[in-house]
Design a protein around this motif. Structure first.
Motif, short mmCIF file in Angstrom:
data_model
loop_
_atom_site.label_atom_id
_atom_site.label_comp_id
_atom_site.label_asym_id
_atom_site.label_seq_id
_atom_site.Cartn_x
_atom_site.Cartn_y
_atom_site.Cartn_z
N PHE A 1 0.83 -1.20 0.00
CA PHE A 1 0.00 0.00 0.00
C PHE A 1 0.87 1.25 0.00
O PHE A 1 0.56 2.22 -0.70
N ILE A 2 1.95 1.25 0.74
CA ILE A 2 2.87 2.39 0.77
C ILE A 2 3.56 2.54 -0.58
O ILE A 2 3.67 3.66 -1.11
N ARG A 3 4.02 1.44 -1.15
CA ARG A 3 4.68 1.47 -2.47
C ARG A 3 3.72 2.04 -3.52
O ARG A 3 4.09 2.89 -4.32
N GLY A 4 2.46 1.59 -3.49
CA GLY A 4 1.47 2.10 -4.44
C GLY A 4 1.21 3.58 -4.25
O GLY A 4 1.10 4.34 -5.22
N ALA A 5 1.13 4.02 -3.00
CA ALA A 5 0.93 5.44 -2.72
C ALA A 5 2.10 6.27 -3.25
O ALA A 5 1.89 7.35 -3.83
N ARG A 6 3.29 5.78 -3.09
CA ARG A 6 4.48 6.50 -3.58
C ARG A 6 4.47 6.59 -5.10
O ARG A 6 4.86 7.62 -5.68
N GLU A 7 4.05 5.52 -5.77
CA GLU A 7 3.99 5.52 -7.24
C GLU A 7 2.94 6.52 -7.73
O GLU A 7 3.17 7.26 -8.69
N VAL A 8 1.79 6.55 -7.07
CA VAL A 8 0.75 7.52 -7.44
C VAL A 8 1.25 8.93 -7.19
O VAL A 8 1.04 9.83 -8.02
N LEU A 9 1.94 9.14 -6.10
CA LEU A 9 2.50 10.47 -5.80
C LEU A 9 3.50 10.89 -6.86
O LEU A 9 3.51 12.05 -7.30
N LYS A 10 4.34 9.96 -7.32
CA LYS A 10 5.28 10.28 -8.41
C LYS A 10 4.54 10.73 -9.66
O LYS A 10 4.94 11.70 -10.32
N LEU A 11 3.47 10.01 -10.01
CA LEU A 11 2.66 10.40 -11.17
C LEU A 11 2.07 11.80 -10.98
O LEU A 11 2.10 12.62 -11.88
N ALA A 12 1.53 12.04 -9.80
CA ALA A 12 0.92 13.33 -9.51
C ALA A 12 1.93 14.47 -9.68
O ALA A 12 1.62 15.50 -10.27
N GLN A 13 3.13 14.26 -9.18
CA GLN A 13 4.15 15.30 -9.27
C GLN A 13 4.66 15.46 -10.70
O GLN A 13 4.85 16.58 -11.17
N THR A 14 4.85 14.35 -11.38
CA THR A 14 5.35 14.40 -12.76
C THR A 14 4.35 15.07 -13.69
O THR A 14 4.72 15.88 -14.54
N LEU A 15 3.07 14.74 -13.52
CA LEU A 15 2.02 15.26 -14.39
C LEU A 15 1.48 16.61 -13.94
O LEU A 15 0.63 17.19 -14.61
N LYS A 16 1.95 17.08 -12.80
CA LYS A 16 1.49 18.36 -12.24
C LYS A 16 -0.04 18.41 -12.19
O LYS A 16 -0.67 19.32 -12.71
N ILE A 17 -0.60 17.41 -11.54
CA ILE A 17 -2.05 17.28 -11.48
C ILE A 17 -2.68 18.41 -10.66
O ILE A 17 -2.03 19.01 -9.81
N ARG A 18 -3.94 18.65 -10.95
CA ARG A 18 -4.72 19.63 -10.18
C ARG A 18 -5.28 18.99 -8.91
O ARG A 18 -5.47 19.64 -7.90
N GLY A 19 -5.56 17.69 -9.00
CA GLY A 19 -6.11 16.96 -7.87
C GLY A 19 -6.33 15.51 -8.22
O GLY A 19 -5.96 15.06 -9.30
N ALA A 20 -6.95 14.80 -7.29
CA ALA A 20 -7.22 13.37 -7.49
C ALA A 20 -8.67 13.08 -7.12
O ALA A 20 -9.17 13.58 -6.11
N ILE A 21 -9.32 12.28 -7.94
CA ILE A 21 -10.69 11.85 -7.72
C ILE A 21 -10.60 10.37 -7.34
O ILE A 21 -10.27 9.54 -8.19
#
Length: 141
Positions: free
Chosen positions: A91-111
């Protein structure tokens, strides 16, 4: 549920199961058709933190014991499946991967999917906690 705020050029991460992807623990989706209209207006990037963390689909259901997602990230709580196995690291590894995507893609938010040990806000899931801690807006459906 917080009101979703966006501009047409925004990119949001979205729980893949909400878009009909069969990635939930039970091998099903939790399709939420009212969100489909957003596809016309936003860039949506589907994610499944549990799969990104290395867990299979289907997989045993799991829940957070001893706190919430932030406590898991801090090592003060665990994510245990229904056989009592500690799956916190996935679960922590998955959260870190999602966080990397969020930072790389400069997302506005998450649904994200409500009532999930990864994505939920009430109680707070591991991925939702990681995104919030990094300053991203998180919405749940």
């Amino acid at each position: 549920m917080t009101s979703l705020q966006w501009r047409s050029s925004d990119t949001f991460l979205i729980s893949a199961c909400l878009l009909g992807v069969n990635c939930r623990y039970d091998g099903q989706s939790k399709s939420y058709p009212p969100l489909y209209g957003l596809i016309k207006h936003l860039r949506l990037v589907p994610v499944c933190p549990e799969q990104l963390g290395g867990l299979p689909t289907p997989r045993r259901p799991a829940e957070i014991k001893g706190g919430d997602g932030l406590a898991v990230l801090l090592g003060r709580a665990q994510v245990l499946n229904n056989q009592g196995e500690d799956v916190s690291e996935a679960f922590i590894r998955g959260a870190r991967e999602v966080l990397k995507l969020a930072q790389t893609l400069k997302i506005r938010g998450a649904i994200l999917k409500s009532r999930s040990p990864s994505c939920g806000l009430d109680p707070l899931g591991v991925t939702a906690a990681a995104l919030r801690q990094a300053g991203f807006k998180v919405y749940e459906f």
